[in-house]
Design a protein around this motif. Structure first.
Motif, mmCIF file in Angstrom:
data_model
loop_
_atom_site.group_PDB
_atom_site.id
_atom_site.type_symbol
_atom_site.label_atom_id
_atom_site.label_comp_id
_atom_site.label_asym_id
_atom_site.label_seq_id
_atom_site.Cartn_x
_atom_site.Cartn_y
_atom_site.Cartn_z
ATOM 1 N N SER A 175 3.443 2.331 -12.536
ATOM 2 C CA SER A 175 3.792 3.691 -12.956
ATOM 3 C C SER A 175 3.449 3.920 -14.418
ATOM 4 O O SER A 175 2.946 4.982 -14.800
ATOM 5 C CB SER A 175 5.286 3.953 -12.718
ATOM 6 N N GLY A 176 3.703 2.896 -15.250
ATOM 7 C CA GLY A 176 3.374 3.022 -16.662
ATOM 8 C C GLY A 176 1.876 3.140 -16.894
ATOM 9 O O GLY A 176 1.409 3.962 -17.687
ATOM 10 N N ALA A 177 1.103 2.324 -16.156
ATOM 11 C CA ALA A 177 -0.355 2.386 -16.297
ATOM 12 C C ALA A 177 -0.896 3.722 -15.811
ATOM 13 O O ALA A 177 -1.792 4.313 -16.434
ATOM 14 C CB ALA A 177 -0.994 1.241 -15.520
ATOM 15 N N ALA A 178 -0.334 4.241 -14.694
ATOM 16 C CA ALA A 178 -0.780 5.528 -14.162
ATOM 17 C C ALA A 178 -0.451 6.661 -15.124
ATOM 18 O O ALA A 178 -1.251 7.583 -15.333
ATOM 19 C CB ALA A 178 -0.132 5.780 -12.799
ATOM 20 N N SER A 179 0.732 6.600 -15.723
ATOM 21 C CA SER A 179 1.125 7.628 -16.688
ATOM 22 C C SER A 179 0.223 7.596 -17.915
ATOM 23 O O SER A 179 -0.204 8.646 -18.419
ATOM 24 C CB SER A 179 2.584 7.419 -17.102
ATOM 25 N N LEU A 180 -0.080 6.396 -18.404
ATOM 26 C CA LEU A 180 -0.974 6.262 -19.558
ATOM 27 C C LEU A 180 -2.355 6.818 -19.249
ATOM 28 O O LEU A 180 -2.968 7.514 -20.065
ATOM 29 C CB LEU A 180 -1.072 4.785 -19.958
ATOM 30 N N PHE A 181 -2.860 6.527 -18.035
ATOM 31 C CA PHE A 181 -4.177 7.016 -17.638
ATOM 32 C C PHE A 181 -4.223 8.545 -17.635
ATOM 33 O O PHE A 181 -5.183 9.155 -18.107
ATOM 34 C CB PHE A 181 -4.527 6.480 -16.248
ATOM 35 N N GLY A 182 -3.146 9.165 -17.111
ATOM 36 C CA GLY A 182 -3.122 10.626 -17.046
ATOM 37 C C GLY A 182 -2.934 11.271 -18.404
ATOM 38 O O GLY A 182 -3.663 12.204 -18.765
ATOM 39 N N ARG A 183 -1.981 10.785 -19.183
ATOM 40 C CA ARG A 183 -1.657 11.412 -20.466
ATOM 41 C C ARG A 183 -2.746 11.198 -21.517
ATOM 42 O O ARG A 183 -2.926 12.037 -22.404
ATOM 43 C CB ARG A 183 -0.319 10.889 -20.972
ATOM 44 N N SER A 184 -3.463 10.095 -21.422
ATOM 45 C CA SER A 184 -4.549 9.840 -22.381
ATOM 46 C C SER A 184 -5.826 10.582 -22.001
ATOM 47 O O SER A 184 -6.799 10.563 -22.760
ATOM 48 C CB SER A 184 -4.836 8.342 -22.451
ATOM 49 N N ARG A 185 -5.831 11.203 -20.806
ATOM 50 C CA ARG A 185 -6.979 11.956 -20.308
ATOM 51 C C ARG A 185 -8.234 11.086 -20.250
ATOM 52 O O ARG A 185 -9.350 11.544 -20.522
ATOM 53 C CB ARG A 185 -7.228 13.214 -21.155
ATOM 54 N N MET B 35 0.821 -1.203 0.000
ATOM 55 C CA MET B 35 0.000 0.000 0.000
ATOM 56 C C MET B 35 0.861 1.261 0.000
ATOM 57 O O MET B 35 0.580 2.231 -0.712
ATOM 58 C CB MET B 35 -0.945 0.000 1.200
ATOM 59 N N ASP B 36 1.947 1.256 0.806
ATOM 60 C CA ASP B 36 2.860 2.408 0.807
ATOM 61 C C ASP B 36 3.425 2.650 -0.585
ATOM 62 O O ASP B 36 3.480 3.788 -1.069
ATOM 63 C CB ASP B 36 4.026 2.162 1.772
ATOM 64 N N ALA B 37 3.868 1.568 -1.219
ATOM 65 C CA ALA B 37 4.518 1.689 -2.518
ATOM 66 C C ALA B 37 3.569 2.203 -3.594
ATOM 67 O O ALA B 37 3.996 2.865 -4.544
ATOM 68 C CB ALA B 37 5.108 0.346 -2.935
ATOM 69 N N MET B 38 2.276 1.932 -3.458
ATOM 70 C CA MET B 38 1.309 2.403 -4.452
ATOM 71 C C MET B 38 1.340 3.931 -4.570
ATOM 72 O O MET B 38 1.150 4.480 -5.651
ATOM 73 C CB MET B 38 -0.096 1.928 -4.089
ATOM 74 N N PHE B 39 1.568 4.622 -3.437
ATOM 75 C CA PHE B 39 1.632 6.075 -3.483
ATOM 76 C C PHE B 39 2.853 6.568 -4.267
ATOM 77 O O PHE B 39 2.845 7.673 -4.805
ATOM 78 C CB PHE B 39 1.645 6.654 -2.065
ATOM 79 N N LEU B 40 3.897 5.759 -4.325
ATOM 80 C CA LEU B 40 5.048 6.092 -5.169
ATOM 81 C C LEU B 40 4.751 5.807 -6.637
ATOM 82 O O LEU B 40 5.022 6.627 -7.511
ATOM 83 C CB LEU B 40 6.269 5.284 -4.739
ATOM 84 N N HIS B 41 4.184 4.633 -6.903
ATOM 85 C CA HIS B 41 3.999 4.209 -8.285
ATOM 86 C C HIS B 41 2.934 5.031 -9.010
ATOM 87 O O HIS B 41 3.002 5.194 -10.233
ATOM 88 C CB HIS B 41 3.625 2.722 -8.333
ATOM 89 N N LEU B 42 1.939 5.521 -8.271
ATOM 90 C CA LEU B 42 0.880 6.314 -8.889
ATOM 91 C C LEU B 42 1.271 7.776 -9.079
ATOM 92 O O LEU B 42 0.570 8.524 -9.759
ATOM 93 C CB LEU B 42 -0.392 6.239 -8.039
ATOM 94 N N GLU B 43 2.374 8.176 -8.509
ATOM 95 C CA GLU B 43 2.784 9.579 -8.576
ATOM 96 C C GLU B 43 3.270 9.952 -9.978
ATOM 97 O O GLU B 43 3.923 9.174 -10.665
ATOM 98 C CB GLU B 43 3.903 9.850 -7.567
ATOM 99 N N SER B 44 2.921 11.170 -10.383
ATOM 100 C CA SER B 44 3.401 11.725 -11.651
ATOM 101 C C SER B 44 3.599 13.217 -11.452
ATOM 102 O O SER B 44 3.254 13.773 -10.401
ATOM 103 C CB SER B 44 2.397 11.464 -12.774
ATOM 104 N N ALA B 45 4.125 13.894 -12.472
ATOM 105 C CA ALA B 45 4.317 15.336 -12.373
ATOM 106 C C ALA B 45 2.993 16.057 -12.165
ATOM 107 O O ALA B 45 2.931 17.094 -11.490
ATOM 108 C CB ALA B 45 5.009 15.861 -13.635
ATOM 109 N N GLU B 46 1.921 15.521 -12.754
ATOM 110 C CA GLU B 46 0.604 16.143 -12.606
ATOM 111 C C GLU B 46 -0.068 15.763 -11.293
ATOM 112 O O GLU B 46 -0.981 16.457 -10.835
ATOM 113 C CB GLU B 46 -0.320 15.726 -13.761
#
Length: 487
Positions: free
Chosen positions: A371-381, A7-18
């Protein structure tokens, strides 16, 4: 070496510049006249004497080879206070609005992962003569309750503070990062321990699944058939449910805690129900003015602690409940009672299944997969068109009922500053402190460019509920909406 839980690590992996994943707090301080001239220097000394009292201040991340497993916490032997403790002076006139804009800007930037994940800012130049303290901690290291433990390291019950015993000298390894073999061995060992923990939970998970199938529509919470209905887990789309940028807007508002207790007592609901109803009425008015209020009821995501009594470990043990906000109801008292009933049902469901919710779990290659999935989710809007499960986050942090002191200065307020996310551009977190309830509203500035109007509506909605509690009447008329205009 201390492993991050899943659970702790999820907060790291979901983080992005946005979507930075740190939490913070804004405190206004009353600094004695004799301390004002050298206050920042005294703060640096004060912090240096106390950073050993909470491990978040002296540990940093070490990444696993090839990001095949979650990082670990390691001791930072050279914590640089010049990087972590900062001084800002506001330009004249030093208004509260300038302070809030400064907090929004500071909260938008990522923490440096090569160092311990915290920062402290002393902000002076306020026209009131007061000084602000802004703290910033990564959510991977601390949840709301563990943050109270961090607060105990920084705050005192008396102006003169308390005598702090210096840390015991430690053997220096003079090693900036751990070796590959050591890290790989630790990753394999920790993964095995996580699998063992999950295996021990199988009977409880099976029991929870059985209870879920057994629950019916007539029970206090939905069973599996009810959960499969979209209305049970989807919220209507609103302007809050959008992909966010890294720019923030912030507003802090305060109401007396005694008044919230008066409302709760008058209508036999909880303090948290009153907070939810206040935010609900605020959202209804705000969106109604712009003709963006959905016909269906909005829903809030409410973090709840899974922490057992007496557990003071500095990690995340939380789950999320969704609560119907009844924004489709114009009567504030009916809205309050609907929210109270919905919150009760959600809490009962959590009680039934909480022992089956894992807070630690293994996942091979989690850093780059998530991290890749989170980035895709954000960038694809995708958040712009996916139906939301909730419209915003509303969180209630248990605070301190007595006055606190920081480096000899009296702490006057405690405004939480939390995390907006893709799909939920607004986060409202409240904290009780010394007879007051402080609301911290933080949002993506593109979705909500100025939260001050919403903050003002929040105070008016509180007064509306207070008037109902005091008068004994069943309702008061809704405020008239302003005429919208186009530019």
């Amino acid at each position: 070496m201390d492993h991050l839980s899943g659970m702790d690590a999820m907060f790291l992996h979901l983080e992005s510049a946005e979507m930075p994943m740190h939490v913070g707090a804004l405190h206004v301080l009353e600094v004695p006249e004799e301390l004002r001239e050298e206050f920042f220097e005294s703060v640096r000394t004060f912090v240096a004497q106390r950073i050993h009292l909470a491990s978040i201040f002296t540990r940093k991340l070490a990444n696993m080879p090839f990001d095949l497993s979650n990082p670990v916490w390691v001791e930072d032997e050279d914590t640089d206070l010049d990087h972590h403790v900062h001084h800002i002076t506001l330009p004249k006139p030093g208004s509260n609005r300038q302070l809030q804009q400064t907090i929004a800007r500071l909260h938008s930037s990522l923490l440096d992962r090569s160092r311990p994940l915290w920062e402290i800012y002393i902000i002076d130049g306020l026209k009131s003569g007061e000084v602000a303290l802004y703290t910033k901690l990564h959510h991977a290291a601390v949840d709301g309750q563990a943050g109270i433990e961090v607060g105990r390291a920084l705050f005192d019950m008396e102006p003169g503070g308390r005598k702090i015993k210096p840390p015991r000298p430690k053997l220096r390894r003079n090693q900036y990062q751990l070796g590959v073999a050591e890290l790989m061995g630790a990753a394999i060992l920790n993964s095995g321990q996580q699998v063992f923990k999950l295996a021990k939970m199988i009977p409880e998970v099976g029991g929870a699944a059985k209870r879920l199938f057994a629950r019916g529509e007539g029970s206090s919470g939905p069973g599996l058939p009810g959960l499969l209905k979209p209305k049970q887990w989807l919220a209507p789309s609103t302007p809050l449910n959008t992909a966010i940028t890294n720019q923030r807007s912030f507003a802090g508002r305060t109401v007396p805690l005694a008044e919230i207790k008066q409302i709760a007592k008058a209508f036999e609901v909880s303090l948290n129900d009153v907070v939810m109803a206040t935010v609900s009425g605020t959202l209804r008015r705000y969106l109604k003015e712009s003709q963006e209020l959905p016909s269906g009821s909005m829903r809030a995501a409410a973090p709840v602690s899974l922490r057992q009594s007496g557990d003071d470990t500095e990690n995340n043990q939380v789950s999320i409940l969704t609560v119907d906000l009844a924004t489709d109801e114009s009567d504030p008292l009916v809205r309050l009672r609907r929210i109270s009933a919905a919150a009760t049902r959600s809490k009962e469901s959590l009680t039934t299944y909480r022992s089956a919710i894992p807070t630690d779990f293994p996942l091979l290659a989690a850093p780059w997969l998530i991290s890749g999935a989170a980035s895709l989710f954000g960038r694809s809007r995708m958040a712009d068109w996916l139906p939301p499960a909730a419209n915003l986050v509303i969180s209630n942090v248990v605070g301190i009922p007595v006055p606190l002191y920081f480096a000899g200065a009296k702490v006057l307020s405690f405004y939480p500053v939390s995390i907006p996310s893709h799909g939920m551009a607004l986060n409202v977190t409240v904290a009780s402190y010394n007879g007051r309830m402080d609301y911290g509203l933080i949002a993506c500035r593109r979705a909500l460019p100025d939260l001050n109007e919403m903050g003002d509506y929040l105070l008016e909605e509180h007064q509306r509920l207070l008037a109902l509690a005091g008068s004994g009447t069943s309702s008061v008329p809704e405020p008239e909406t302003k005429a919208s205009c186009s530019h």
